[in-house]
Enzyme design. Sequence first.
Site, PDB file in Angstrom:
ATOM      1  N   HIS A  55       0.883  -1.168   0.000  1.00 26.14           N
ATOM      2  CA  HIS A  55       0.000   0.000   0.000  1.00 26.14           C
ATOM      3  C   HIS A  55       0.922   1.219   0.000  1.00 26.14           C
ATOM      4  O   HIS A  55       2.008   1.169   0.594  1.00 26.14           O
ATOM      5  CB  HIS A  55      -0.826   0.080   1.279  1.00 26.14           C
ATOM      6  N   ASP A  58       2.407   1.737   3.335  1.00 23.36           N
ATOM      7  CA  ASP A  58       3.334   0.724   3.886  1.00 23.36           C
ATOM      8  C   ASP A  58       4.755   1.169   3.562  1.00 23.36           C
ATOM      9  O   ASP A  58       5.691   0.915   4.322  1.00 23.36           O
ATOM     10  CB  ASP A  58       3.168  -0.649   3.223  1.00 23.36           C
ATOM     11  N   MET A  89       2.607  -5.820  -7.732  1.00 27.81           N
ATOM     12  CA  MET A  89       1.296  -5.228  -7.427  1.00 27.81           C
ATOM     13  C   MET A  89       1.444  -4.114  -6.396  1.00 27.81           C
ATOM     14  O   MET A  89       2.322  -4.167  -5.538  1.00 27.81           O
ATOM     15  CB  MET A  89       0.379  -6.336  -6.871  1.00 27.81           C
ATOM     16  N   GLU A 182     -11.006  -6.421  -5.132  1.00 28.86           N
ATOM     17  CA  GLU A 182     -11.015  -7.452  -4.079  1.00 28.86           C
ATOM     18  C   GLU A 182     -12.251  -7.291  -3.202  1.00 28.86           C
ATOM     19  O   GLU A 182     -12.426  -6.258  -2.563  1.00 28.86           O
ATOM     20  CB  GLU A 182      -9.731  -7.306  -3.252  1.00 28.86           C
ATOM     21  N   LYS A 184     -14.820  -8.291  -0.010  1.00 23.46           N
ATOM     22  CA  LYS A 184     -14.815  -8.822   1.362  1.00 23.46           C
ATOM     23  C   LYS A 184     -16.187  -8.507   1.952  1.00 23.46           C
ATOM     24  O   LYS A 184     -16.687  -7.403   1.759  1.00 23.46           O
ATOM     25  CB  LYS A 184     -13.698  -8.154   2.169  1.00 23.46           C
ATOM     26  N   GLU A 218      -9.953 -13.468  -2.518  1.00 25.13           N
ATOM     27  CA  GLU A 218      -9.163 -13.894  -1.347  1.00 25.13           C
ATOM     28  C   GLU A 218      -9.866 -15.037  -0.628  1.00 25.13           C
ATOM     29  O   GLU A 218     -11.054 -14.940  -0.306  1.00 25.13           O
ATOM     30  CB  GLU A 218      -8.958 -12.716  -0.391  1.00 25.13           C
ATOM     31  N   HIS A 221     -11.844 -14.180   2.566  1.00 28.44           N
ATOM     32  CA  HIS A 221     -13.034 -13.344   2.399  1.00 28.44           C
ATOM     33  C   HIS A 221     -14.241 -14.171   1.960  1.00 28.44           C
ATOM     34  O   HIS A 221     -15.362 -13.937   2.427  1.00 28.44           O
ATOM     35  CB  HIS A 221     -12.755 -12.228   1.397  1.00 28.44           C
ATOM     36  N   ASP A 246      -5.403 -13.634  -3.697  1.00 31.02           N
ATOM     37  CA  ASP A 246      -4.915 -13.501  -2.322  1.00 31.02           C
ATOM     38  C   ASP A 246      -5.118 -14.833  -1.603  1.00 31.02           C
ATOM     39  O   ASP A 246      -6.250 -15.249  -1.329  1.00 31.02           O
ATOM     40  CB  ASP A 246      -5.669 -12.384  -1.582  1.00 31.02           C
ATOM     41  N   ASP A 256     -11.686 -11.945  10.887  1.00 29.75           N
ATOM     42  CA  ASP A 256     -10.740 -12.082   9.767  1.00 29.75           C
ATOM     43  C   ASP A 256      -9.403 -12.623  10.298  1.00 29.75           C
ATOM     44  O   ASP A 256      -8.674 -11.928  10.995  1.00 29.75           O
ATOM     45  CB  ASP A 256     -10.567 -10.680   9.172  1.00 29.75           C
ATOM     46  N   ASP A 258      -6.696 -14.406   8.519  1.00 35.68           N
ATOM     47  CA  ASP A 258      -5.465 -14.314   7.714  1.00 35.68           C
ATOM     48  C   ASP A 258      -4.446 -15.407   8.072  1.00 35.68           C
ATOM     49  O   ASP A 258      -3.247 -15.138   8.252  1.00 35.68           O
ATOM     50  CB  ASP A 258      -4.800 -12.933   7.886  1.00 35.68           C
ATOM     51  N   ASP A 288      -1.767 -13.217   1.260  1.00 38.73           N
ATOM     52  CA  ASP A 288      -2.255 -12.096   2.075  1.00 38.73           C
ATOM     53  C   ASP A 288      -2.627 -12.642   3.449  1.00 38.73           C
ATOM     54  O   ASP A 288      -3.796 -12.837   3.765  1.00 38.73           O
ATOM     55  CB  ASP A 288      -3.454 -11.423   1.400  1.00 38.73           C
TER      56      ASP A 288
END
Length: 388
Positions: A55, A58, A89, A182, A184, A218, A221, A246, A256, A258, A288
């Site tokens: 991002h 980030d 990406m 994406e 979710k 993902e 998700h 993802d 969530d 992950d 992800d």
Amino acid sequence: MADFTPKPEYKFTFGLWTVGNIGRDPFGAPTRDPKTPAELVYLLGEVGAYGVNFHDNDLIPIDATPAEAEAIKKEFRKALDDTGVVVPMATTNLFSDPIFKDGAFSSNDPRVRAYALQKTMNAIDLGVEFGAKTYVFWGGREGTETDSSKNAAEAIKRNREAMNFVCEYVIDQGYDLRFALEAKPNEPRADIYNPTTGHMLAFIETLDHPEMVGVNPEVAHEHMAGINFMHGVAQAWEAGKLFHIDLNDQYPGRYDQDLRFGSRDIKAAFYLVKFLEDVGYENPRHFDAHAYRTEDYEGVKDFARGCMRTYLILADKAAQYNADKEIQALLEEINVDDGSMDQYFGKYNAEKAGALRTQPFNREAISSRGLKYERLDQLTIDLLLGVR
Ligand code: GCO
Ligand code: MN
Ligand code: MN
């Protein structure tokens, strides 16, 4: 013994936010010290990853001065050059800053919507500067807690207008960049618009430049929504829209999580990997996910290696499945076809329909045939459990 070392052709990538996750959760403080983007690139190089995604924030903190931004970019660039890790990406953080508390492109405040567009244009420039060819949109806060706050159709229209705007921006700049949306269903908002990959696929067809836009499904998700991830992936693939993926894992009906890829539902992960390998998916395979909060950075490396290793083991299992004589003979038997119905398939015409109307069907005979899916599934389980 097959070789489970990650190879570049698999395009295994991680986000800066994944291996850089410091183990904060809603109930507890971080358990790991933050690392710089450059340090994370070296970590990814060490574990054998192909790429790193980010991002905008980030890489460059939202309040960084131009001089600070330049210094960070220089250090990041050096780490990429030193390790050979690439940036396939990039994406925009349209959810962390409090300005996005009521969404970004769908916010009720026009100043927020305009700021979101400005931030996205800048973030696209940043991604392209580092070579990104795919740009992801995850509308984490494009949703509501109360539906008294927004007209849901208006929110979709605002999202559409924003996507059309950024598509034109990319065309105008002459960038070689595709978008991947994406979905979710919830978290961080109570409900998020376009909650599944299927919703996204339908939304894309309403855009001005649908050819520039695909999806980034993902695992977690779709599992949060209680649906079969691989089916959504297959639909996206069949529509030519699987631009990115993802990978992680998730127990349905929970927050969530992950989790490390394949660590929860190994059977679902197997069918997913088998699908991707069988069709020859060639876009990035992005993990992800993040390491358990219990881990230090050695544990983060274990996590990252584990994601890639599980994928490769499952790819090997898929090849074994395709080469297994008993499984293949069973599949052939299940899919038996004497060609007598061929005349009725394909494009409609009146003669075909007329002939079909008079075709007799022995429902009892047809339905009395056992389909042997129990045996097929157990053979698959045997194979996955390593006894075949
Ligand atoms: C999540 C999402 C994000 C996005 C990321 C890239 O659940 O938080 O999966 O990790 O993938 O923002 O768009
Ligand atoms: Mn997620
Ligand atoms: Mn994601």
